[in-house]
Design a protein around this motif. Structure first.
Motif, PDB file in Angstrom:
ATOM      1  N   ARG A  28       0.846  -1.190   0.000  1.00 12.26           N
ATOM      2  CA  ARG A  28       0.000   0.000   0.000  1.00 12.26           C
ATOM      3  C   ARG A  28       0.878   1.235   0.000  1.00 12.26           C
ATOM      4  O   ARG A  28       1.948   1.264   0.603  1.00 12.26           O
ATOM      5  N   GLU A  29       0.402   2.276  -0.662  1.00 15.85           N
ATOM      6  CA  GLU A  29       1.107   3.550  -0.668  1.00 15.85           C
ATOM      7  C   GLU A  29       0.957   4.206   0.700  1.00 15.85           C
ATOM      8  O   GLU A  29      -0.109   4.146   1.308  1.00 15.85           O
ATOM      9  N   PRO A  30       2.010   4.844   1.197  1.00 17.34           N
ATOM     10  CA  PRO A  30       1.897   5.494   2.500  1.00 17.34           C
ATOM     11  C   PRO A  30       0.974   6.710   2.438  1.00 17.34           C
ATOM     12  O   PRO A  30       0.883   7.390   1.420  1.00 17.34           O
ATOM     13  N   ASP A  31       0.313   6.962   3.535  1.00 18.80           N
ATOM     14  CA  ASP A  31      -0.578   8.108   3.640  1.00 18.80           C
ATOM     15  C   ASP A  31       0.261   9.330   4.019  1.00 18.80           C
ATOM     16  O   ASP A  31       0.840   9.370   5.105  1.00 18.80           O
ATOM     17  N   PRO A  32       0.355  10.347   3.139  1.00 15.26           N
ATOM     18  CA  PRO A  32       1.214  11.499   3.443  1.00 15.26           C
ATOM     19  C   PRO A  32       0.749  12.277   4.684  1.00 15.26           C
ATOM     20  O   PRO A  32       1.561  12.879   5.374  1.00 15.26           O
ATOM     21  N   ALA A  33      -0.529  12.262   4.992  1.00 13.31           N
ATOM     22  CA  ALA A  33      -1.028  12.979   6.157  1.00 13.31           C
ATOM     23  C   ALA A  33      -0.651  12.269   7.451  1.00 13.31           C
ATOM     24  O   ALA A  33      -0.616  12.885   8.510  1.00 13.31           O
ATOM     25  N   ASN A  34      -0.348  10.993   7.370  1.00 16.93           N
ATOM     26  CA  ASN A  34      -0.058  10.198   8.562  1.00 16.93           C
ATOM     27  C   ASN A  34       1.433   9.979   8.773  1.00 16.93           C
ATOM     28  O   ASN A  34       1.829   9.322   9.716  1.00 16.93           O
ATOM     29  N   GLU A  35       2.271  10.500   7.880  1.00 18.99           N
ATOM     30  CA  GLU A  35       3.712  10.298   8.015  1.00 18.99           C
ATOM     31  C   GLU A  35       4.258  11.151   9.150  1.00 18.99           C
ATOM     32  O   GLU A  35       3.863  12.293   9.345  1.00 18.99           O
ATOM     33  N   SER A  36       5.168  10.572   9.902  1.00 23.88           N
ATOM     34  CA  SER A  36       5.821  11.316  10.973  1.00 23.88           C
ATOM     35  C   SER A  36       7.314  11.054  10.907  1.00 23.88           C
ATOM     36  O   SER A  36       7.765  10.002  10.468  1.00 23.88           O
ATOM     37  N   ALA A  37       8.076  12.022  11.373  1.00 23.37           N
ATOM     38  CA  ALA A  37       9.522  11.872  11.383  1.00 23.37           C
ATOM     39  C   ALA A  37       9.928  10.934  12.517  1.00 23.37           C
ATOM     40  O   ALA A  37       9.252  10.842  13.536  1.00 23.37           O
TER      41      ALA A  37
END
Length: 87
Positions: A28-37
């Protein structure tokens, strides 16, 4: 017979669970809104991890040394408890 059916059902459930994790991780493609450093690792945690990794490697690479040390300690404890000679 009932136990075999239960085991087969458990295997199906486990396969579904672990395959679902693999699908979510890799397909699955990662959700850009849910990405965290990534959070920085504190020095105390890094030190504990390094010491644990070094101990694990030492125990895995040199088990004879560790077993000889443990046998020597056991002899000292057991012989000391019954009044035998201490090495």
């Amino acid at each position: 017979m009932g136990f075999a059916i239960l085991l087969a059902f458990n295997s199906v459930v486990a396969a579904f669970y672990y395959l679902r994790v693999l699908v979510v991780m890799y397909m699955r493609e990662p959700d850009p809104a849910n990405e965290s450093a990534a959070a920085p690792v504190p020095w105390a945690v890094a030190t504990v991890l390094l010491v644990s990794a070094a101990g694990t490697l030492y125990l895995g690479l040199f088990p004879a040394r560790v077993m000889a040390f443990a046998a020597q300690a056991a002899d000292a404890i057991l012989l000391g408890a019954v009044g035998g000679p201490k090495w």
